[in-house]
Every structure is written in C-alpha cells, then in structure tokens.
Design a protein around this motif. Structure first.
Motif, short mmCIF file in Angstrom:
data_model
loop_
_atom_site.label_atom_id
_atom_site.label_comp_id
_atom_site.label_asym_id
_atom_site.label_seq_id
_atom_site.Cartn_x
_atom_site.Cartn_y
_atom_site.Cartn_z
N SER A 35 -8.87 29.23 34.62
CA SER A 35 -8.67 28.97 36.05
C SER A 35 -9.56 27.81 36.47
CB SER A 35 -9.01 30.20 36.89
OG SER A 35 -10.40 30.45 36.88
N ARG A 56 -1.41 24.20 37.54
CA ARG A 56 -1.00 25.41 38.25
C ARG A 56 -1.51 26.64 37.50
NH1 ARG A 56 5.23 24.22 40.24
NH2 ARG A 56 4.92 22.03 40.84
N ASP A 61 -6.82 26.28 41.56
CA ASP A 61 -5.97 25.45 40.70
C ASP A 61 -6.71 24.26 40.12
OD1 ASP A 61 -6.26 23.67 42.77
OD2 ASP A 61 -4.18 23.73 43.42
#
Length: 208
Positions: A35, A56, A61
């Motif tokens: 992440s 994404r 993001d």
C-alpha cells in the motif's frame, strides 16, 4: 547495485517482479510494500535507489505515496496496468520519474530502472503519446461566474432580454458575455455553447 523496493498490493506480482529482476546482476530488492502507507514506511527504513510503484491499491494509493516521497532521494518508477489521464497526469505531477505499464518486456523494464536510477525520465510509448496530446491541447480559459450564470439561463431557452432582466444587467452586456463564452468554448452560436457546456460538465446535473 541498484537497490529496489517493489510496491504492489498483489503478492504474485511482487514475486514475479522479484524473480524477473533477479536475473540481472545489478539489482537488489531490499523491500516490498502492499500500500502507499506501507511504501513510505519501507522506503524510509531501507532508503532504496528506485521504487517500483503501483497506483491503485487499497488504502493509501500510489500517487499519495509519490507525493510523500518527493523529498526522498529515491526515484519512483510507476509500474501499473492503467494509462488513463486520471492515472498518468497525477502521478507525473506528484513527482514520478517514469511511468510504465505492466506489459513492459523484461529487458525494457530493466533498462528503464537503470535509466530512472540515472535520473532520466522513462515513459511507455502509450503514456508518452497521451502526455504529448495533453501538451499540444490548448489550455481552456475557464468561464467566469457571470458567464456561467448567463449560459445557464440560455440553456433554459431564456432570451437575451429575459437574461438581462434576471441578472439586472443590460442586454448589451449579455451579448458581450455570450461572445466571451463562444470564444472560450470554441463555438459560434448559442446552441453549440450549451452543447459543449453540457459535455464538459459546466452546467449542473450534466457532464461526462
């Protein structure tokens, strides 16, 4: 050795990239993240030379991570599936050194990493074409609040005289506003101005 961090929320993708890069003798994968938040933490901890960043991901993001890493000495090379304007432009503006798609062949990816490490901009052909189109597209001057007021009334079929009365301005001023609207939207009449305004989402309740 070029020290790398791989950021992607799919473990299979990270494993595949690690295996692909291990065939070159000048790469060392020193960290992985799933992440944006994790990427910032890992990069801060291990100080890589280049970060391969997906965009994404669940939670924070890729673009937000790129922005947070702007002052870090590493280079960020986006590696993603997406090449739309909503993905490419924010990533480049955030500070990405390059932008590649995941179908990039192994040898090209390796060359791109070396180029990014050297501070060179690296773009896939599709992304380069998209950015070139953005540069060549003339900047659109925004409509003023008063011009939007006039256009909104015109869109309802209101005459110039009625628009003037509704906005407490002269009919000549209405015509002047409309001429400015035509010039900014690249049209020559009321109907075209309304159609383009709807297409661009300038009038409420519409847009692409």
């Amino acid at each position: 050795m070029i020290r790398l961090v791989i950021v992607d929320d799919h473990p299979v993708v990270r494993d595949g990239l690690r295996g692909m890069l291990s065939t070159a003798g000048d790469f060392e994968v020193v960290g992985e993240a799933a992440s944006g938040d994790e990427a910032v933490a890992v990069v801060t901890a291990v100080s890589p030379d280049v970060v391969l960043m997906d965009l994404r991901m669940p939670g924070s993001d890729g673009v937000s991570a790129i922005e947070r890493l702007r002052d870090h000495p590493c280079r960020v090379l986006v590696l993603t599936t997406y090449d739309t304007d909503r993905d490419v432009l924010p990533a480049i503006k955030a500070g990405a050194t390059g932008y590649l798609l995941k179908d990039t062949p192994r040898d090209q990816l390796q060359r791109a990493i070396r180029a990014a490490h050297a501070g060179e901009a690296v773009l896939s052909p599709a992304v380069a074409t998209r950015l070139l189109g953005q540069v060549r597209e003339p900047a659109l001057e925004p409509l003023s609040a008063r011009e939007l007021d006039v256009l909104a009334l015109v869109a309802k079929g209101t005459t110039n005289r009625a628009v003037a009365a509704a906005l407490f301005i002269s009919e000549a001023t209405v015509k002047t506003h409309l001429l400015h609207v035509y010039a900014k939207l690249g049209v020559s009449d009321r109907a075209a101005a309304v159609a383009v305004a709807y297409e661009r989402g300038l009038l409420k309740g519409t847009g692409r």
